[in-house]
Design a protein around this motif. Sequence first.
Motif, PDB file in Angstrom:
ATOM      1  N   TYR A 143       0.721  -1.193   0.034  1.00 67.15           N
ATOM      2  CA  TYR A 143      -0.203  -0.100   0.021  1.00 67.15           C
ATOM      3  C   TYR A 143       0.932   1.474   0.059  1.00 67.15           C
ATOM      4  CZ  TYR A 143      -3.536   3.308   1.297  1.00 67.15           C
ATOM      5  OH  TYR A 143      -4.543   4.434   1.533  1.00 67.15           O
TER       6      TYR A 143
ATOM      7  N   SER B 265      -2.626   6.643  -2.945  1.00 67.72           N
ATOM      8  CA  SER B 265      -2.418   5.280  -3.250  1.00 67.72           C
ATOM      9  C   SER B 265      -2.826   4.920  -4.342  1.00 67.72           C
ATOM     10  CB  SER B 265      -2.756   4.433  -2.056  1.00 67.72           C
ATOM     11  OG  SER B 265      -4.295   4.665  -1.961  1.00 67.72           O
ATOM     12  N   HIS B 266      -2.258   5.726  -5.576  1.00 65.47           N
ATOM     13  CA  HIS B 266      -2.999   5.431  -6.837  1.00 65.47           C
ATOM     14  C   HIS B 266      -2.138   4.635  -7.770  1.00 65.47           C
ATOM     15  CE1 HIS B 266      -5.494   8.753  -5.730  1.00 65.47           C
ATOM     16  NE2 HIS B 266      -4.529   9.588  -5.608  1.00 65.47           N
TER      17      HIS B 266
ATOM     18  N   SER C 260      -5.756   3.455 -10.244  1.00 64.67           N
ATOM     19  CA  SER C 260      -6.030   3.721  -8.683  1.00 64.67           C
ATOM     20  C   SER C 260      -7.361   2.971  -8.266  1.00 64.67           C
ATOM     21  CB  SER C 260      -6.032   5.396  -8.606  1.00 64.67           C
ATOM     22  OG  SER C 260      -6.510   5.466  -7.387  1.00 64.67           O
TER      23      SER C 260
ATOM     24  N   SER D  10      -8.780   3.540  -5.357  1.00 61.46           N
ATOM     25  CA  SER D  10      -9.305   4.320  -4.377  1.00 61.46           C
ATOM     26  C   SER D  10     -10.046   5.402  -5.313  1.00 61.46           C
ATOM     27  CB  SER D  10      -8.389   5.118  -3.516  1.00 61.46           C
ATOM     28  OG  SER D  10      -7.616   5.855  -3.964  1.00 61.46           O
TER      29      SER D  10
ATOM     30  N   ARG E   3     -13.095   3.732  -7.070  1.00 63.27           N
ATOM     31  CA  ARG E   3     -14.246   3.458  -6.339  1.00 63.27           C
ATOM     32  C   ARG E   3     -14.774   4.835  -5.921  1.00 63.27           C
ATOM     33  NH1 ARG E   3     -15.474   3.735  -0.732  1.00 63.27           N
ATOM     34  NH2 ARG E   3     -13.609   4.939  -0.298  1.00 63.27           N
ATOM     35  N   LYS E   4     -14.077   5.868  -5.752  1.00 66.29           N
ATOM     36  CA  LYS E   4     -14.813   7.372  -5.433  1.00 66.29           C
ATOM     37  C   LYS E   4     -15.614   7.974  -6.513  1.00 66.29           C
ATOM     38  CE  LYS E   4     -11.499   8.312  -1.589  1.00 66.29           C
ATOM     39  NZ  LYS E   4     -10.390   9.451  -1.395  1.00 66.29           N
TER      40      LYS E   4
ATOM     41  N   ASN F 281     -15.680  -3.139  -7.751  1.00 66.96           N
ATOM     42  CA  ASN F 281     -16.966  -2.157  -7.655  1.00 66.96           C
ATOM     43  C   ASN F 281     -18.150  -2.850  -7.974  1.00 66.96           C
ATOM     44  OD1 ASN F 281     -15.522   0.306  -6.904  1.00 66.96           O
ATOM     45  ND2 ASN F 281     -14.522  -0.091  -8.609  1.00 66.96           N
TER      46      ASN F 281
ATOM     47  N   TYR G 257     -16.565  -3.829  -1.348  1.00 69.78           N
ATOM     48  CA  TYR G 257     -15.438  -2.897  -1.424  1.00 69.78           C
ATOM     49  C   TYR G 257     -15.940  -1.448  -1.817  1.00 69.78           C
ATOM     50  CZ  TYR G 257     -11.087  -1.061  -3.237  1.00 69.78           C
ATOM     51  OH  TYR G 257     -10.184  -0.065  -3.317  1.00 69.78           O
TER      52      TYR G 257
ATOM     53  N   GLY H 146     -14.034   0.511   0.841  1.00 64.56           N
ATOM     54  CA  GLY H 146     -12.613   0.525   0.138  1.00 64.56           C
ATOM     55  C   GLY H 146     -11.772  -0.223   0.990  1.00 64.56           C
ATOM     56  N   ASP H 147     -10.386   0.318   1.068  1.00 64.60           N
ATOM     57  CA  ASP H 147      -9.346  -0.614   1.635  1.00 64.60           C
ATOM     58  C   ASP H 147      -9.036  -0.426   3.149  1.00 64.60           C
ATOM     59  OD1 ASP H 147      -8.420  -1.442  -1.004  1.00 64.60           O
ATOM     60  OD2 ASP H 147      -7.564   0.517  -1.369  1.00 64.60           O
TER      61      ASP H 147
END
Length: 569
Positions: free
Chosen positions: A147, A166-167, A431, A433, A436-437, A475, A522, A526-527
Amino acid sequence: MAKNYKLFILAGLSGIVLALAYPGWDFNLGFLIWIGFIPLFYALANQSRFSSFLTGFIAGLFYFLIIFRWFWSIYPLDTMGIHGRFASLSIVFVIYVISSAGMAAFWGLFGLTTSFQFLVSGKFKKRSCQLISCLLVIPALFVLLEYARAYGFSLLWAGSGTLFGSHWTMGNLAYALAGNSLALKLSSVAGIYGVIFVIILVNYLAVALLASRPWLAKLAKTKMPIVTMGIFASVLALLIMAPKIIKFKEPVTEKTVNFALIQTDQPTKISSTPKETLDAFKEQLDLLKRVAQEHPESQLIIFPEASDFFKNLSLFLTGPQIPNYFSNLFKEPKLIIAGARIINADGRAYSRVFSLDTQKDIIGFYDKRLLMPGGEFLSYPMKLLVNFLSKTKVSEFGDIREISVGNKKVSTVNFRGQFSVAPLVCSEFLSPSLARKTTEGSDIIVEMASYGVFHGSGTLAKQNLAIARFRAAENQKPLLAASNMGLSYAINSEGSVGFITQNREAQILTGSIALNPRKSWYNKVGDIPVLMGSLVLGILGFGLQVSGCREKNKILVKEEPRINNDKLL
């Protein structure tokens, strides 16, 4: 010293095996990921604390040097305004080596922090920890360091266009299992870091089994090598064969979207001639016309990254003519997504994605946020290197290719209440994250890519396909990718490839994709659970070690015989 060299060779072997498991080849050896760490673990278990960092670093260096081989597809750097062969070669070589070594340093830290954890040597000698603590600590440490490595690339090549986070997950070991339905399903719950935890756990268990545990011998009442090899072979066969037997079906839904992906084959150039621009635009028009004539049912039409389709259309048609063009081409309303490099009112350049309703107007736009260092901005180290070779090139690059980070965080566009899409521009889909966003409120993930800077690298396109499968599975959203000089594809919400082009030639890819109304676990959390769990497991594991060491020392320390002073007197 000779022993160290042998252990370094084992570490290098581990890196090579893991690189062969990673996607990007014409063959699929993903199953090697389950055994790839065994040589490295053996080397670390027999290595001194001072050499353990170098051992892990060597394994990582071999791994990243092989999987980052696509860096050489950037050469020559004519697309960046650098025409000298020697300068191009020098810049690519330095960036390639520094990137590989920088990522390998995190594997070195893994070796350093785990060198005293191992229970095993060649004959499985008991060391200063319990088996259970190693099973907790070692996978957890690798997850946390992996990570951190996702941050490392942006720190290594930081510049004015850097989006810290963290991409940058290229090289993540989970992607080796893109063809594994169980791994994809696990990612919908725990993400790629949950998959990594399982990978390291299985590799460590393999080392423990192959090192001949006495309790297994007693249980089986037979020779340990045969038992351990049989158990390990059975577990490995289960891991390889189970995904081929167990298939996860897409959720039953009546809601589908017909799509058309426009794939182009247009080399990236600093400045195109009027004829080249016209030819490229004509190719796009012809492909769009084919969609209208041959696949009029298509509801969603996607162009590759920076296709400049809308920009070129405005050059040849006036404002009132553009709506007439689309209404004559399509009887029903369509959503067309295309990108372009634009200069905003603030004088800065952006890689912008436009969403057009063919019977209305532009209904949304999004500016790319995760920019590629060296391709879309020059990092500070790169500027020093380029300045050393040619001082004029930095300013030329800024005028020709450099773009700024977009401010808009959400890219979701809703089309007439029928479906919503969330465009991710090229490197952004790396990425987890960010994906997901930006896809929280969308039905479909749209990936827009161009491999022109990489001169159509097939290796990079294959690696990115594996990454895209995980973004879709994480996702539980279908993903559509339109590419320039690469591969275009449609991936369902389970991560399976439903449609894909067979080459990079200009063409259209059409089909239908089912929507998934449900959110994955997830997508909701998320993580954070996996990372926090790894941190807690690591702390607990170290606690077990410390307590175990203290108990062991109490047993080993013997009281010295006391002297009877009365007898001496």
